[in-house]
Design a protein around this motif. Sequence first.
Motif, PDB file in Angstrom:
ATOM      1  N   UNK A 346       0.799  -1.226   0.000  1.00 42.25           N
ATOM      2  CA  UNK A 346       0.000   0.000   0.000  1.00 42.25           C
ATOM      3  C   UNK A 346       0.836   1.283   0.000  1.00 42.25           C
ATOM      4  N   UNK A 347       2.174   1.169   0.069  1.00 41.73           N
ATOM      5  CA  UNK A 347       2.976   2.363   0.337  1.00 41.73           C
ATOM      6  C   UNK A 347       4.114   2.570  -0.671  1.00 41.73           C
ATOM      7  N   UNK A 348       4.442   3.846  -0.886  1.00 43.92           N
ATOM      8  CA  UNK A 348       5.604   4.187  -1.719  1.00 43.92           C
ATOM      9  C   UNK A 348       6.912   3.896  -0.994  1.00 43.92           C
ATOM     10  N   UNK A 349       6.939   4.193   0.300  1.00 46.17           N
ATOM     11  CA  UNK A 349       8.161   4.086   1.084  1.00 46.17           C
ATOM     12  C   UNK A 349       7.862   3.273   2.342  1.00 46.17           C
ATOM     13  N   UNK A 350       7.657   1.959   2.201  1.00 47.53           N
ATOM     14  CA  UNK A 350       7.131   1.160   3.305  1.00 47.53           C
ATOM     15  C   UNK A 350       8.084   1.036   4.484  1.00 47.53           C
ATOM     16  N   UNK A 351       7.557   1.332   5.654  1.00 48.14           N
ATOM     17  CA  UNK A 351       8.335   1.218   6.879  1.00 48.14           C
ATOM     18  C   UNK A 351       8.567  -0.254   7.201  1.00 48.14           C
ATOM     19  N   UNK A 352       9.829  -0.607   7.454  1.00 45.89           N
ATOM     20  CA  UNK A 352      10.171  -1.969   7.833  1.00 45.89           C
ATOM     21  C   UNK A 352      10.338  -2.921   6.677  1.00 45.89           C
ATOM     22  N   UNK A 353      10.226  -2.425   5.445  1.00 44.41           N
ATOM     23  CA  UNK A 353      10.315  -3.307   4.268  1.00 44.41           C
ATOM     24  C   UNK A 353      11.248  -2.705   3.228  1.00 44.41           C
ATOM     25  N   UNK A 354      11.860  -3.572   2.443  1.00 43.44           N
ATOM     26  CA  UNK A 354      12.729  -3.120   1.346  1.00 43.44           C
ATOM     27  C   UNK A 354      12.189  -3.536  -0.016  1.00 43.44           C
ATOM     28  N   UNK A 355      11.119  -4.320  -0.030  1.00 45.53           N
ATOM     29  CA  UNK A 355      10.545  -4.808  -1.285  1.00 45.53           C
ATOM     30  C   UNK A 355       9.606  -3.749  -1.862  1.00 45.53           C
ATOM     31  N   UNK A 356       9.818  -3.393  -3.153  1.00 45.88           N
ATOM     32  CA  UNK A 356       8.982  -2.392  -3.815  1.00 45.88           C
ATOM     33  C   UNK A 356       8.240  -2.945  -5.026  1.00 45.88           C
ATOM     34  N   UNK A 357       8.556  -4.151  -5.469  1.00 46.50           N
ATOM     35  CA  UNK A 357       7.903  -4.731  -6.646  1.00 46.50           C
ATOM     36  C   UNK A 357       6.483  -5.147  -6.276  1.00 46.50           C
ATOM     37  N   UNK A 358       5.516  -4.660  -7.032  1.00 42.13           N
ATOM     38  CA  UNK A 358       4.116  -4.844  -6.657  1.00 42.13           C
ATOM     39  C   UNK A 358       3.737  -6.318  -6.578  1.00 42.13           C
ATOM     40  N   UNK A 359       4.189  -7.114  -7.534  1.00 40.05           N
ATOM     41  CA  UNK A 359       3.809  -8.528  -7.536  1.00 40.05           C
ATOM     42  C   UNK A 359       4.343  -9.242  -6.307  1.00 40.05           C
ATOM     43  N   UNK A 360       5.565  -8.924  -5.905  1.00 48.11           N
ATOM     44  CA  UNK A 360       6.143  -9.542  -4.709  1.00 48.11           C
ATOM     45  C   UNK A 360       5.451  -9.030  -3.454  1.00 48.11           C
ATOM     46  N   UNK A 361       5.117  -7.756  -3.440  1.00 43.19           N
ATOM     47  CA  UNK A 361       4.391  -7.203  -2.295  1.00 43.19           C
ATOM     48  C   UNK A 361       3.020  -7.867  -2.144  1.00 43.19           C
ATOM     49  N   UNK A 362       2.369  -8.118  -3.271  1.00 42.49           N
ATOM     50  CA  UNK A 362       1.064  -8.778  -3.227  1.00 42.49           C
ATOM     51  C   UNK A 362       1.194 -10.201  -2.687  1.00 42.49           C
ATOM     52  N   UNK A 363       2.213 -10.901  -3.133  1.00 46.27           N
ATOM     53  CA  UNK A 363       2.459 -12.261  -2.633  1.00 46.27           C
ATOM     54  C   UNK A 363       2.641 -12.245  -1.118  1.00 46.27           C
ATOM     55  N   UNK A 364       3.448 -11.298  -0.629  1.00 42.72           N
ATOM     56  CA  UNK A 364       3.711 -11.214   0.808  1.00 42.72           C
ATOM     57  C   UNK A 364       2.443 -10.861   1.584  1.00 42.72           C
ATOM     58  N   UNK A 365       1.649  -9.962   1.017  1.00 36.53           N
ATOM     59  CA  UNK A 365       0.411  -9.554   1.686  1.00 36.53           C
ATOM     60  C   UNK A 365      -0.562 -10.715   1.800  1.00 36.53           C
ATOM     61  N   UNK A 366      -0.743 -11.451   0.720  1.00 36.57           N
ATOM     62  CA  UNK A 366      -1.678 -12.576   0.736  1.00 36.57           C
ATOM     63  C   UNK A 366      -1.221 -13.650   1.729  1.00 36.57           C
ATOM     64  N   UNK A 367       0.075 -13.940   1.744  1.00 32.36           N
ATOM     65  CA  UNK A 367       0.606 -14.948   2.670  1.00 32.36           C
ATOM     66  C   UNK A 367       0.424 -14.490   4.115  1.00 32.36           C
ATOM     67  N   UNK A 368       0.690 -13.219   4.372  1.00 25.89           N
ATOM     68  CA  UNK A 368       0.528 -12.675   5.731  1.00 25.89           C
ATOM     69  C   UNK A 368      -0.920 -12.753   6.187  1.00 25.89           C
ATOM     70  N   UNK A 369      -1.829 -12.372   5.294  1.00 27.36           N
ATOM     71  CA  UNK A 369      -3.260 -12.406   5.641  1.00 27.36           C
ATOM     72  C   UNK A 369      -3.721 -13.840   5.890  1.00 27.36           C
ATOM     73  N   UNK A 370      -3.220 -14.779   5.110  1.00 23.45           N
ATOM     74  CA  UNK A 370      -3.581 -16.181   5.323  1.00 23.45           C
ATOM     75  C   UNK A 370      -3.087 -16.661   6.675  1.00 23.45           C
ATOM     76  N   UNK A 371      -1.899 -16.203   7.078  1.00 22.38           N
ATOM     77  CA  UNK A 371      -1.384 -16.562   8.388  1.00 22.38           C
ATOM     78  C   UNK A 371      -2.241 -16.018   9.515  1.00 22.38           C
ATOM     79  N   UNK A 372      -2.684 -14.769   9.370  1.00 29.79           N
ATOM     80  CA  UNK A 372      -3.574 -14.180  10.382  1.00 29.79           C
ATOM     81  C   UNK A 372      -4.884 -14.945  10.461  1.00 29.79           C
ATOM     82  N   UNK A 373      -5.447 -15.230   9.297  1.00 27.15           N
ATOM     83  CA  UNK A 373      -6.740 -15.926   9.262  1.00 27.15           C
ATOM     84  C   UNK A 373      -6.617 -17.321   9.850  1.00 27.15           C
ATOM     85  N   UNK A 374      -5.460 -17.936   9.622  1.00 27.11           N
ATOM     86  CA  UNK A 374      -5.274 -19.287  10.124  1.00 27.11           C
ATOM     87  C   UNK A 374      -5.087 -19.327  11.624  1.00 27.11           C
TER      88      UNK A 374
END
Length: 374
Positions: A346-374
């Motif tokens: 969601x961010x141009x300059x994400x705090x705590x992260x170095x990844x800026x590629x949208x596809x990789x960010x989306x992968x990380x977001x989906x995995x994180x959300x699945x972990x929370x839901x689980x």
Amino acid sequence: MRSEARTGVWFVGARGSVATTAVVGALGVSHGLAPSTGLVSELAELDPDGLTPLGNLVFGGHDISSTTLTKKAESLVAGGVVPAEILIAVAADLEAVDADVCLGHAAGEETTEEAVERLAGDIADFRRRYDLVRVVVVDVASTQPPVDDPEQLTCLDDDLPVGAVYALAAFRAGAPFVSFTPSPCLRLPVVIEAAARAGLPYAGCDGKTGETLLKSVLAPMFVMRALELRSWTSVNLLGGGDGETLSDPAAARSKTVAKRSGLDAMVGRSVPGPMHIDHVEDLGEWKTAWDHVRFDGFLGTRMTLQFTWEGCDSALAAPLVLDLVRLVSAAHAAGLSGPLPELAFFFKDPVGATEHRLSEQWRDLVAWRAGLAG
């Protein structure tokens, strides 16, 4: 009786365009008056059924403006941002939200400690009055200049940036914090330490809504195709309050640093090319970005890509703000604390992260959300 899904949303800059659009939009979608277009948190990959429903969000906030939410919404209708029929349908709800907007903090009008105590009290009172399980504070106020010597700032320093004062107030009130602006608050040691003491999560900074969103898709393409980027020139024309704020070179520096850092990180080196942000009052709530990209192909053949992005800043930002509220609320409910790098999507300059590629960010977001839901 307390509803475990009932979450407060406390906006810093509550009577601004982004906050107003977010409130009207949440009310409109929850009442079935508008589709959920633009809401990432409604996508199946993020398990929307496990997130706080939009209809269970309760809104309030701080602002130094005396313009009511209704008046601001009427100007957004006139600007083609908010449909008139939705505003008419939610007018009473909007007036009720406006009654929960408290006087904000302006630099120099009170000490930092006084401001933090007062602002935190407003947030805590809001949570008690509506019997909310939690409140998420979201800064959608004007961009602030970068801080030259952040290590020297303390919680008692009256030169503390306004955004940092709000962050400290949020943490004192026990509320997670989201910085949707490029202001420097979430990288100041004094703010990071306050979040750690409170055991609260936070996310930022600078919402990725337009030109930078495209860069996060296009820049990796050049790298993956082994094409040599020669230069990337960006011209950004902004109307509205954001454009006026960014006509100040000091404030614009925060924005350009955020926009530049992502491109260089994705390419792996500094990419030459000027970057301009100019205020065009006539654009109102709209913005235009024109990019000119020069690159080399096989045998050094020089080629060019040009694109123009025209969009409505508030309509692009507001759904992301609602997404972040729902996701940060879920993180808080799960007991997470500290920066949330998985929200870099969601961010141009994400705090705590170095990844800026949208596809990789989306992968990380989906995995994180699945972990929370689980």
